[in-house]
Design an enzyme around this catalytic site. Structure first.
Site, PDB file in Angstrom:
ATOM      1  N   ASP A 186     -10.465  -3.412  -4.382  1.00 30.29           N
ATOM      2  CA  ASP A 186     -10.329  -2.767  -3.075  1.00 30.29           C
ATOM      3  C   ASP A 186     -11.713  -2.585  -2.434  1.00 30.29           C
ATOM      4  OD1 ASP A 186      -9.266  -1.695  -0.807  1.00 30.29           O
ATOM      5  OD2 ASP A 186      -8.559   0.176  -1.704  1.00 30.29           O
TER       6      ASP A 186
ATOM      7  N   HIS B 236       0.889  -1.163   0.000  1.00 31.72           N
ATOM      8  CA  HIS B 236       0.000   0.000   0.000  1.00 31.72           C
ATOM      9  C   HIS B 236       0.928   1.214   0.000  1.00 31.72           C
ATOM     10  CE1 HIS B 236      -3.662   2.248   1.617  1.00 31.72           C
ATOM     11  NE2 HIS B 236      -2.679   3.133   1.709  1.00 31.72           N
TER      12      HIS B 236
HETATM   13  O1  DOR Z   1     -10.091   3.091   1.102  1.00 31.82           O
HETATM   14  C1  DOR Z   1      -9.519   2.146   1.627  1.00 31.82           C
HETATM   15  N1  DOR Z   1     -10.133   1.359   2.547  1.00 31.82           N
HETATM   16  N2  DOR Z   1      -8.241   1.901   1.323  1.00 31.82           N
HETATM   17  C2  DOR Z   1      -7.510   0.982   1.963  1.00 31.82           C
HETATM   18  O2  DOR Z   1      -6.372   0.804   1.618  1.00 31.82           O
HETATM   19  C3  DOR Z   1      -8.080   0.243   3.101  1.00 31.82           C
HETATM   20  C4  DOR Z   1      -9.533   0.144   2.990  1.00 31.82           C
HETATM   21  C5  DOR Z   1     -10.214  -0.337   4.241  1.00 31.82           C
HETATM   22  O3  DOR Z   1      -9.753  -1.324   4.829  1.00 31.82           O
HETATM   23  O4  DOR Z   1     -11.253   0.229   4.614  1.00 31.82           O
END
Ligand code: DOR
Length: 433
Positions: A313, A187
């Site tokens: 994601d 990340h």
């Molecule tokens: O927007 C996101 N939510 N990006 C991430 O890298 C983690 C994810 C989350 O786990 O909610």
């Protein structure tokens, strides 16, 4: 449409069969026996006593493979469970997903890998692969027992949601992961530059009065990890690339032979920072939605192979989590159910990409990035397939949401291209009546 009689042996007739690896779509028939693909035949009427499913000219393709899903179980079952997350996946055409390690407890111990795999066998609507954490508690300090995580079934390693700030830790991670043949998924975001960021840093963030994360926060992190991949020879995969500069760094690294791959998310490929103008928290994601130039660069990256695949994601959060002041809302949007429809509408229908290429980026490509099965429609392989109509227009209604959470800005959106269902090892699941 198709009537499924719960038989394990049958012919699928009259489908347009997609071979994403070969770049072709041809009309034909597929024989499925005991959950396996036994024959892929050109158009013919087989002489058979077996049941025949008439696909009615729909496209039959390898089931989609998502290598970036947040399933939230264990620990955050109010947001998602393995059952609801995999139901959303199946509804979106996915037959395999890989879940990320930021659960509670974190997937930093073999017992958590085993727990997720067992729960997925009990209640999963698709295959579930597990990413183990790189560091204990995702704290970025102490490396987990990679070998034991792998033995328990982990297929990749990632602290996704957090950047591993300590370069020595990341170096060791790449070295150890290389020894056991697993990729490290990063990340890429410098947390100091992105400190308290709510969106992309730009004219728009200034106007909205929201703190922004500059593109440099991603670029610096990608550049460092590429250097470490070169130093160690370890397999690096960059999650959710969102900036033009990031695409450029990956492109240059690939040219010099560094073992790096990259993914882009459907939202970074289709939505931009101006969509935050009404402060809708469902557009708040991490990394943030960027500008038009970045979107163009991501699409160019897909086209020339710099970006290897598309990964959702899928990040569910409850309405209570999201219905707070913008600054306190967690980042993330769900994506499994809409990925194909959104990309087909924005890229294929607008002439930027061939359908078969989109199908490849959603199936064959992600499976090969992580080295997991799936993404192919060939005799001898499990019948993990998706049946879809690339021309059907439909509206994604709130009542169609299969995830436990509703945090997508796409509810009410009209799409072209609809998944009708999936065969998982020959068993038909459909949300479309
Ligand atoms: O927007 C996101 N939510 N990006 C991430 O890298 C983690 C994810 C989350 O786990 O909610």
């Amino acid at each position: 449409m198709i009537s499924w009689k719960d038989k394990r042996d049958f012919w699928i007739m009259g489908a347009k069969i997609a071979d994403p690896a070969g770049g072709k779509i041809k009309t034909g028939s597929v024989l499925v026996q005991k959950g396996m693909i036994c024959e892929v035949a050109p158009q013919k009427t087989p002489e058979t006593d077996l049941p025949v499913l008439d696909a009615g000219g729909l496209v039959l393709a390898p089931g989609f493979v998502d290598i970036h899903t947040h399933l939230r179980e264990p620990g955050f079952e109010d947001k998602e469970t393995i059952e609801t997350g995999t139901a959303a996946a199946a509804s979106g055409g996915y037959t395999s997903i890989m879940c990320m390690a930021n659960t509670q407890p974190v997937v930093d111990d073999p017992s958590v890998v085993e727990y997720i795999r067992r729960r997925a066998e009990m209640s999963g609507r698709c295959r579930v692969y597990v990413a183990g954490a790189v560091t204990r508690g995702l704290a970025g300090e102490e490396i987990t027992e990679f070998h034991h995580l792998k033995k328990a079934g982990a297929v990749a390693l990632s602290d996704d949601g957090r950047f591993i700030v300590n370069s020595k830790v990341m170096r060791l991670a790449l070295e150890y992961a290389k020894m056991i043949g697993l990729p490290v998924i990063s990340h890429c975001e410098d947390p100091y530059l992105a400190d308290d960021a709510q969106m992309n840093e730009s004219y728009v963030s200034t106007r909205l009065g929201l703190r922004g994360a500059p593109a440099a926060s991603e670029e610096i992190a990608i550049a460092r990890d590429i250097r470490l991949a070169a130093l160690t020879g370890g397999r690096l995969h960059i999650a959710h690339v969102s900036t033009a500069g990031g695409v450029d760094l990956v492109r240059k690294a690939k040219k010099t032979g560094i073992a790096v791959t990259a993914e882009a998310s459907p939202h970074h490929l289709t939505l931009d920072e101006t969509m935050l103008e009404n402060y809708d928290r469902n557009f708040k994601v991490n990394p943030p939605l960027r500008g038009a130039r970045d979107i163009a660069a991501l699409r160019a990256g897909l086209k020339d192979g710099t970006i290897d695949c598309i990964a959702t994601d899928h990040a569910p959060h409850t309405e209570i989590d999201k219905q707070v002041e913008f600054n306190y809302a967690p980042s993330g949007m769900t994506g499994l159910q809409t990925a194909f429809a959104q990309l087909n509408t924005e890229l294929v229908e607008k002439g930027e990409m061939e359908l078969v290429e989109l199908l490849r980026l959603l199936s064959t490509a992600p499976a090969s990035v992580i080295g997991i099965p799936g993404g192919r429609l060939e005799p001898g392989l499990p019948a993990d397939l998706v049946l879809l109509d690339p021309k059907e227009e439909w509206v994604f209604e709130r009542s169609m949401v299969r995830s436990r959470s509703y945090n997508t800005p796409l509810i009410g959106k009209k799409f072209t291209g609809r998944v009708h269902g999936v065969f998982l090892e020959g068993k038909w699941y459909s949300d479309v009546s």
